[in-house]
Design a protein around this motif. Structure first.
Motif, PDB file in Angstrom:
ATOM      1  N   PHE A 154      22.915  29.494 -47.029  1.00 47.56           N
ATOM      2  CA  PHE A 154      22.567  30.329 -47.778  1.00 47.56           C
ATOM      3  C   PHE A 154      23.381  31.420 -48.790  1.00 47.56           C
ATOM      4  N   LEU A 155      22.695  32.119 -49.619  1.00 48.04           N
ATOM      5  CA  LEU A 155      23.562  32.831 -50.549  1.00 48.04           C
ATOM      6  C   LEU A 155      23.143  34.157 -50.430  1.00 48.04           C
ATOM      7  N   SER A 156      23.930  35.105 -50.669  1.00 43.04           N
ATOM      8  CA  SER A 156      23.812  36.419 -50.794  1.00 43.04           C
ATOM      9  C   SER A 156      23.994  36.907 -52.014  1.00 43.04           C
ATOM     10  N   LEU A 157      23.131  37.261 -52.982  1.00 39.93           N
ATOM     11  CA  LEU A 157      23.133  37.476 -54.096  1.00 39.93           C
ATOM     12  C   LEU A 157      23.076  39.236 -54.243  1.00 39.93           C
ATOM     13  N   GLU A 158      24.249  39.633 -53.650  1.00 35.87           N
ATOM     14  CA  GLU A 158      24.321  41.186 -53.402  1.00 35.87           C
ATOM     15  C   GLU A 158      25.641  41.850 -53.406  1.00 35.87           C
ATOM     16  N   PRO A 159      26.150  42.854 -54.215  1.00 36.93           N
ATOM     17  CA  PRO A 159      25.264  43.450 -55.309  1.00 36.93           C
ATOM     18  C   PRO A 159      25.267  42.471 -56.507  1.00 36.93           C
ATOM     19  N   LEU A 160      24.151  42.248 -56.836  1.00 31.02           N
ATOM     20  CA  LEU A 160      23.750  41.552 -58.069  1.00 31.02           C
ATOM     21  C   LEU A 160      24.181  42.208 -59.165  1.00 31.02           C
ATOM     22  N   ILE A 161      25.255  41.891 -59.987  1.00 28.88           N
ATOM     23  CA  ILE A 161      25.717  42.857 -61.202  1.00 28.88           C
ATOM     24  C   ILE A 161      25.725  41.904 -62.412  1.00 28.88           C
ATOM     25  N   GLY A 162      25.042  40.680 -62.308  1.00 31.00           N
ATOM     26  CA  GLY A 162      24.852  39.985 -63.644  1.00 31.00           C
ATOM     27  C   GLY A 162      23.870  39.065 -63.564  1.00 31.00           C
ATOM     28  N   PRO A 163      23.478  38.133 -64.465  1.00 33.12           N
ATOM     29  CA  PRO A 163      22.492  37.279 -64.418  1.00 33.12           C
ATOM     30  C   PRO A 163      22.900  36.078 -63.644  1.00 33.12           C
ATOM     31  N   LEU A 164      22.079  35.087 -63.182  1.00 31.65           N
ATOM     32  CA  LEU A 164      22.395  33.768 -62.574  1.00 31.65           C
ATOM     33  C   LEU A 164      21.200  32.935 -62.969  1.00 31.65           C
ATOM     34  N   TRP A 192      16.623  39.400 -64.182  1.00 24.31           N
ATOM     35  CA  TRP A 192      17.974  38.789 -63.291  1.00 24.31           C
ATOM     36  C   TRP A 192      16.989  38.187 -62.017  1.00 24.31           C
ATOM     37  N   VAL A 193      16.496  39.345 -61.462  1.00 20.93           N
ATOM     38  CA  VAL A 193      15.811  38.992 -59.893  1.00 20.93           C
ATOM     39  C   VAL A 193      14.445  38.054 -60.395  1.00 20.93           C
ATOM     40  N   LEU A 194      13.563  38.567 -61.130  1.00 21.56           N
ATOM     41  CA  LEU A 194      12.583  37.601 -61.625  1.00 21.56           C
ATOM     42  C   LEU A 194      12.776  36.136 -61.624  1.00 21.56           C
ATOM     43  N   ASN A 195      14.017  36.104 -62.494  1.00 29.19           N
ATOM     44  CA  ASN A 195      14.396  34.772 -62.858  1.00 29.19           C
ATOM     45  C   ASN A 195      15.023  33.910 -61.610  1.00 29.19           C
ATOM     46  N   ILE A 196      15.576  34.734 -60.650  1.00 23.79           N
ATOM     47  CA  ILE A 196      16.036  33.948 -59.541  1.00 23.79           C
ATOM     48  C   ILE A 196      14.972  33.709 -58.543  1.00 23.79           C
ATOM     49  N   GLN A 197      13.900  34.597 -58.413  1.00 23.15           N
ATOM     50  CA  GLN A 197      12.810  34.198 -57.740  1.00 23.15           C
ATOM     51  C   GLN A 197      12.097  32.945 -58.220  1.00 23.15           C
ATOM     52  N   GLU A 198      12.027  32.893 -59.487  1.00 19.25           N
ATOM     53  CA  GLU A 198      11.474  31.647 -60.116  1.00 19.25           C
ATOM     54  C   GLU A 198      12.008  30.652 -59.659  1.00 19.25           C
ATOM     55  N   GLN A 199      13.671  30.483 -59.827  1.00 21.30           N
ATOM     56  CA  GLN A 199      14.322  29.364 -59.398  1.00 21.30           C
ATOM     57  C   GLN A 199      14.168  29.000 -58.219  1.00 21.30           C
ATOM     58  N   CYS A 200      14.031  29.761 -57.272  1.00 21.16           N
ATOM     59  CA  CYS A 200      13.927  29.690 -55.896  1.00 21.16           C
ATOM     60  C   CYS A 200      12.646  29.023 -55.656  1.00 21.16           C
ATOM     61  N   GLU A 201      11.520  29.663 -56.275  1.00 19.29           N
ATOM     62  CA  GLU A 201      10.057  28.939 -56.257  1.00 19.29           C
ATOM     63  C   GLU A 201       9.966  27.306 -56.580  1.00 19.29           C
ATOM     64  N   LYS A 202      10.705  27.235 -57.801  1.00 15.64           N
ATOM     65  CA  LYS A 202      10.814  25.662 -58.475  1.00 15.64           C
ATOM     66  C   LYS A 202      11.619  24.844 -57.460  1.00 15.64           C
ATOM     67  N   ALA A 203      12.555  25.202 -56.855  1.00 18.97           N
ATOM     68  CA  ALA A 203      13.429  24.441 -56.076  1.00 18.97           C
ATOM     69  C   ALA A 203      12.944  24.607 -54.603  1.00 18.97           C
ATOM     70  N   ASP A 204      11.932  25.285 -54.276  1.00 21.60           N
ATOM     71  CA  ASP A 204      11.444  25.221 -52.890  1.00 21.60           C
ATOM     72  C   ASP A 204      12.480  25.949 -51.808  1.00 21.60           C
ATOM     73  N   VAL A 205      13.070  26.981 -52.377  1.00 19.80           N
ATOM     74  CA  VAL A 205      14.186  27.419 -51.358  1.00 19.80           C
ATOM     75  C   VAL A 205      13.431  29.299 -50.880  1.00 19.80           C
ATOM     76  N   ALA A 206      13.727  29.234 -49.841  1.00 23.06           N
ATOM     77  CA  ALA A 206      13.213  30.754 -49.062  1.00 23.06           C
ATOM     78  C   ALA A 206      13.879  32.046 -49.893  1.00 23.06           C
ATOM     79  N   PHE A 207      13.313  32.709 -50.180  1.00 17.51           N
ATOM     80  CA  PHE A 207      13.660  33.927 -51.093  1.00 17.51           C
ATOM     81  C   PHE A 207      13.445  35.311 -50.429  1.00 17.51           C
ATOM     82  N   PHE A 208      14.541  36.140 -50.287  1.00 22.21           N
ATOM     83  CA  PHE A 208      14.356  37.287 -49.699  1.00 22.21           C
ATOM     84  C   PHE A 208      14.827  38.283 -50.489  1.00 22.21           C
ATOM     85  N   PHE A 209      13.895  39.289 -50.954  1.00 24.92           N
ATOM     86  CA  PHE A 209      14.201  40.561 -51.821  1.00 24.92           C
ATOM     87  C   PHE A 209      14.635  41.662 -51.083  1.00 24.92           C
ATOM     88  N   LYS A 210      15.904  41.908 -50.879  1.00 23.00           N
ATOM     89  CA  LYS A 210      16.410  43.197 -49.860  1.00 23.00           C
ATOM     90  C   LYS A 210      16.087  44.305 -50.460  1.00 23.00           C
TER      91      LYS A 210
END
Ligand code: SF4
Length: 241
Positions: A154-164, A192-210
């Motif tokens: 898993f990846l913890s993208l926190e604190p997210l301080i730039g786009p990925l 940045w967050v919306l883009n990551i959520q979309e990447q997860c949806e496309k890749a079928d990866v579980a997404f948790f917005f903390k």
């Protein structure tokens, strides 16, 4: 062991304490602030404040938990810190190996050391391994994680301080995103967050917005696209050995 207010886990277990800063994500390290407080309160485990220490005593604790738990390992440290000997890391893994009734979530920013040591560790099904990635500069941590034999990565993208925007999510099971909180938080762009959520949806990866974070993290909440995202990998527990 302590109950945790972290949204994606149940409790914390700290067989090591203390750390040193490695990247931008460490700037307002929560563990460092907490260590100082606990030292001031006279808590023995934190008598050396944020110096890296191993705690043999803490290795016994998971054997005493009666019910299955989801446990964040080392909320007050980084298990793969260069000052923590391989032998002690192996001891921590042995405890996790011998307690398959619990899920252990290990998170590191020392992904290179993880890569160096991973073959010397036993990866039972109940060990979830994660890396923190706060901005593109440290995105290669994901490649090091991918090389391990952890069942859940898993990846913890926190604190997210730039786009990925272009993460390689091959073989990644879970992504957690959170904005920085505290007195002087660095901003997290909603795109940045919306883009990551979309990447997860496309890749079928579980997404948790903390959380959105900010100075008032409670008020800012954790709603994205009009809903909460609480996805997690499946928890597969076994009986103790
Ligand atoms: S790696 Fe984690 S515990 Fe260590 S200084 Fe950075 S944020 Fe703190």
């Amino acid at each position: 062991m302590a109950q945790s207010s972290i949204e994606w886990t149940e409790m914390t277990w700290n067989p090591t304490t203390g750390c040193t800063k490695v990247s931008q994500g460490c700037k307002f390290c929560y563990a460092e602030i907490m260590s100082k407080r606990l030292q001031a309160m006279g808590v023995e485990k934190y008598k050396d404040n944020f110096e890296v220490r191993t705690h043999e005593d803490a290795l016994k604790t998971p054997y005493t938990w009666k019910k299955s738990k989801v446990v964040f390992v080392n909320s007050m440290s980084d298990l793969f810190h260069e000052k923590i000997p391989l032998e002690f890391i192996q001891k921590v893994f042995k405890v996790m190996n011998e307690n398959p009734q619990h899920v252990f979530q290990v998170l590191t920013k020392r992904a290179e050391r993880l890569k160096e040591l991973h073959q010397k560790l036993k990866w039972t099904h109940n060990i979830w391994m994660g890396v923190s990635v706060e901005e593109q500069e440290v995105e290669n941590r994901i490649d090091f994680l991918r090389e391990t034999n952890a069942r859940v990565k898993f990846l913890s993208l926190e604190p997210l301080i730039g786009p990925l925007p272009n993460m390689n999510l091959d073989n990644i099971d879970w992504v957690i995103v959170g904005g920085e909180s505290g007195h002087n938080p660095r901003p997290m762009d909603a795109d940045w967050v919306l883009n990551i959520q979309e990447q997860c949806e496309k890749a079928d990866v579980a997404f948790f917005f903390k959380q959105w974070g900010g100075k008032n993290k409670k008020k800012n909440g954790r709603i994205l696209n009009g809903r909460t995202y609480d996805e997690m990998p499946e928890i597969e527990l076994q009986h103790s050995v």
